[in-house]
Design an enzyme around this catalytic site. Structure first.
Site, PDB file in Angstrom:
ATOM      1  N   ARG A 226       0.853  -1.191   0.000  1.00 32.96           N
ATOM      2  CA  ARG A 226       0.000   0.000   0.000  1.00 32.96           C
ATOM      3  C   ARG A 226       0.890   1.243   0.000  1.00 32.96           C
ATOM      4  O   ARG A 226       1.710   1.416   0.902  1.00 32.96           O
ATOM      5  CB  ARG A 226      -0.885  -0.017   1.239  1.00 32.96           C
ATOM      6  N   LEU A 227       0.739   2.084  -1.005  1.00 31.42           N
ATOM      7  CA  LEU A 227       1.491   3.329  -1.090  1.00 31.42           C
ATOM      8  C   LEU A 227       0.695   4.408  -0.372  1.00 31.42           C
ATOM      9  O   LEU A 227      -0.313   4.906  -0.874  1.00 31.42           O
ATOM     10  CB  LEU A 227       1.735   3.707  -2.548  1.00 31.42           C
ATOM     11  N   ASP A 228       1.141   4.758   0.822  1.00 27.81           N
ATOM     12  CA  ASP A 228       0.396   5.669   1.691  1.00 27.81           C
ATOM     13  C   ASP A 228       0.532   7.115   1.222  1.00 27.81           C
ATOM     14  O   ASP A 228       1.626   7.571   0.886  1.00 27.81           O
ATOM     15  CB  ASP A 228       0.925   5.537   3.127  1.00 27.81           C
ATOM     16  N   ALA A 229      -0.582   7.843   1.218  1.00 29.71           N
ATOM     17  CA  ALA A 229      -0.604   9.288   0.924  1.00 29.71           C
ATOM     18  C   ALA A 229       0.152   9.622  -0.359  1.00 29.71           C
ATOM     19  O   ALA A 229       0.807  10.652  -0.466  1.00 29.71           O
ATOM     20  CB  ALA A 229      -0.016  10.073   2.103  1.00 29.71           C
ATOM     21  N   ILE A 230       0.037   8.753  -1.340  1.00 25.10           N
ATOM     22  CA  ILE A 230       0.882   8.841  -2.529  1.00 25.10           C
ATOM     23  C   ILE A 230       0.625  10.103  -3.349  1.00 25.10           C
ATOM     24  O   ILE A 230       1.532  10.628  -4.017  1.00 25.10           O
ATOM     25  CB  ILE A 230       0.688   7.571  -3.402  1.00 25.10           C
TER      26      ILE A 230
END
Length: 562
Positions: A226-230
């Site tokens: 999961r790429l957070d706050a991408i």
């Protein structure tokens, strides 16, 4: 590999990219020498995700990951194929999202051996908190100390520059003042808080560091990332600094890297934004994210059940684009964060959103706000457990369970991979003690549990937790056995009345399944004719022109072909 070089040329047009490209090739080659766990290619109807913290359950003196695995194996392993472990690294704030060291496990939780042990029970989803890092991290401390290796790792900005165009997700200052070891003062870009320092991706060395982290996670067993706050990753003064074209290019590069190093690794983008911006992270359907979060779903379902009117939910679902073989939606109703409101701006009138917020505040929900470009504030998210969000404090448990299951039937039957938050399957209520302890509104939905206490409630048939766990488990297991709930099976949304949310799922050989929800507190009749098997009860149902649905009743009907 050629595409990676092309992307580097686009992102860093003023740099010599050959050394950068060579470093990426060497790092990918290193990962490919590892003995990686065989990865499932794509997804199917059996794939459900459990969202949880690694310290969700605790017992005296034991690493919490060890305790979690015991609870998971006993109560949850046959329901969930994938476990999304929220950030389990050492951190300094925000319940893990201010990472001190990307490559270590928080000692309170355990170590990498505990992660590996859990991966024998489920596929694991890691968080890659790639937009920012903790102010307590070695990287930022080295910057403050004047280490030249880290001098361009963070975004220094003159505070007199006009940054009013920048999209703000919080009602907090965009810049934070820090004093370097030599006494010099610098204003540093901090999108989310003064303890979460944004990384400067305009420096290619930052990109190399984060690709190294990404591949390290794959080496440690991450099959979903999961790429957070991408969306906030690329900063350019004069722009909104969200969804920048170079942000999209970096996500595409991450996709290229994982496809090259470990095909089958799933990249998921976390972008709590309006729907059109969210689905833009699918790229062309084969070159960017494999999955995007379905952020409008939680507030739309909540609104439909609150008002007894599913029209907005129906209209939104009609416009959902079909996904290809390499993409699908990541569906959820609850998570460690609040119920985001930005994704439904434009789908619901603002006055209706504000009215829902005020109604929920009356029932005990908390609210976080964001700052607008004109200096005003708007509600950004509602902080509440999803069980309490759906109900009034005066409601009895019978109606709580009905509303909760109706909402989760929607989650389990829409196109996409469904994810269930641990607090939801545990039937959790608002944790006001947690809010008082941390001072954070989001703690209302992040309660941690002593194993003996939570087990006692889970196995007691008269408790709300037991009823939620038992009934939700039932429909989860039925869902996993039905091929028409494959994440990419086609959906046709039906108009059966404003109180009803209904759609048909179908496959390439014209098998179909009708899903119907009454989201109102009144009994509703719908027009329907035919012979069906109720997938949930297994019973045969003959319908002659009309079917009656009780309040919050839902049915999964498979036509019987004579």
């Amino acid at each position: 590999m050629k595409r990676i070089k092309e992307r580097l040329s686009f992102i860093y047009e003023d740099h010599d990219i050959d050394p950068i490209w060579q470093s990426i090739k060497e790092r990918i080659a290193k990962t490919k020498t590892k003995s990686l766990k065989l990865r499932k290619q794509n997804w199917d109807e059996r794939d459900l995700v459990l969202i949880t913290y690694g310290d969700q359950f605790y017992e005296k003196n034991d690493p919490t990951l060890d305790t979690f695995k015991k609870m998971f194996d006993q109560y949850l392993a046959d329901k969930f194929e994938i476990v999304h472990l929220l950030p389990f690294y050492p951190y300094s704030s925000d319940d893990g999202f201010s990472v001190i060291d990307y490559k270590k496990v928080n000692p309170k939780l355990g170590n990498w051996e505990h992660i590996e042990s859990l991966s024998r029970s489920a596929r694991i989803m890691f968080d890659d908190v790639c937009n920012h890092i903790s102010a307590k991290s070695d990287w930022f401390q080295e910057y403050l100390n004047g280490n030249p290796e880290y001098q361009n790792f963070f975004v220094e900005i003159d505070p007199t520059i006009d940054l009013s165009a920048v999209t703000r997700p919080r009602a907090l200052p965009l810049l934070t003042k820090f004093t370097l070891k030599n006494g010099e003062e610098k204003h540093i870009w901090t999108t989310f808080s003064e303890d979460q320092i944004d990384l400067n991706f305009s420096n290619p060395q930052v990109l190399l560091k984060m690709i190294d982290v990404l591949l390290f996670y794959i080496e440690q067993g991450a099959e979903y990332i999961r790429l957070d706050a991408i969306g906030f990753m690329w900063k350019e003064v004069g722009t909104t600094c969200i969804h920048h074209e170079k942000t999209h290019e970096i996500v595409k590069m991450f996709r290229d890297v994982v496809d090259e190093a470990a095909k089958g690794t799933v990249i998921i983008t976390e972008t709590n934004v309006p729907h059109k911006d969210n689905v833009a992270y699918f790229g062309n359907g084969a070159d960017e994210a494999h999955m995007v979060y379905q952020f409008p779903l939680p507030p739309l379902v909540l609104n439909a059940i609150h008002t007894g009117n599913a029209s907005a939910l129906t209209n939104w679902a009609k416009e959902l684009p079909p996904t290809g073989e390499e993409t699908t939606f990541f569906n959820f109703l609850a998570s460690h964060d609040g119920i985001g409101l930005n994704p439904i701006r434009g789908l619901l009138p603002e006055e209706e959103i504000l009215a829902m917020v005020e109604d929920m505040k009356t029932e005990g929900a908390l609210v976080n706000y964001k700052k607008n470009p004109n200096g005003s504030e708007s509600p950004y998210e509602i902080n509440v457990t999803y069980l309490d969000a759906l109900n009034k404090r005066s409601d009895d448990d019978e109606i709580r369970v009905k509303r909760f299951l109706a909402a989760h039937s929607i989650l389990l039957t829409l196109p996409g991979v469904p994810a269930v938050y641990i607090q939801s399957i545990l039937g959790s209520r608002n944790d006001y003690d947690g809010v008082a302890k941390t001072g954070m509104n989001r703690s209302i939905n992040r309660q941690k549990y002593n194993v003996l206490e939570i087990e006692e409630e889970l196995i007691n048939p008269i408790t709300l937790r037991n009823k939620i766990y038992r009934e939700l488990t039932k429909i989860i297991q039925i869902r996993k056995m039905e091929p028409l709930f494959h994440p990419n099976a086609a959906m046709e949304v039906l108009d059966l009345g404003k109180e009803i949310f209904a759609f048909k799922r179908s496959d390439a050989v014209n098998d179909s399944l009708l899903v119907v929800h009454n989201l109102s507190k009144e009994k509703v009749n719908i027009t329907l004719t035919g012979s069906f098997r109720d997938v949930i009860s297994g019973e045969k149902i003959e319908i002659d022109n009309s079917m009656s649905l009780d309040p919050y009743q839902f049915v999964w009907l498979k036509p019987i072909i004579n």
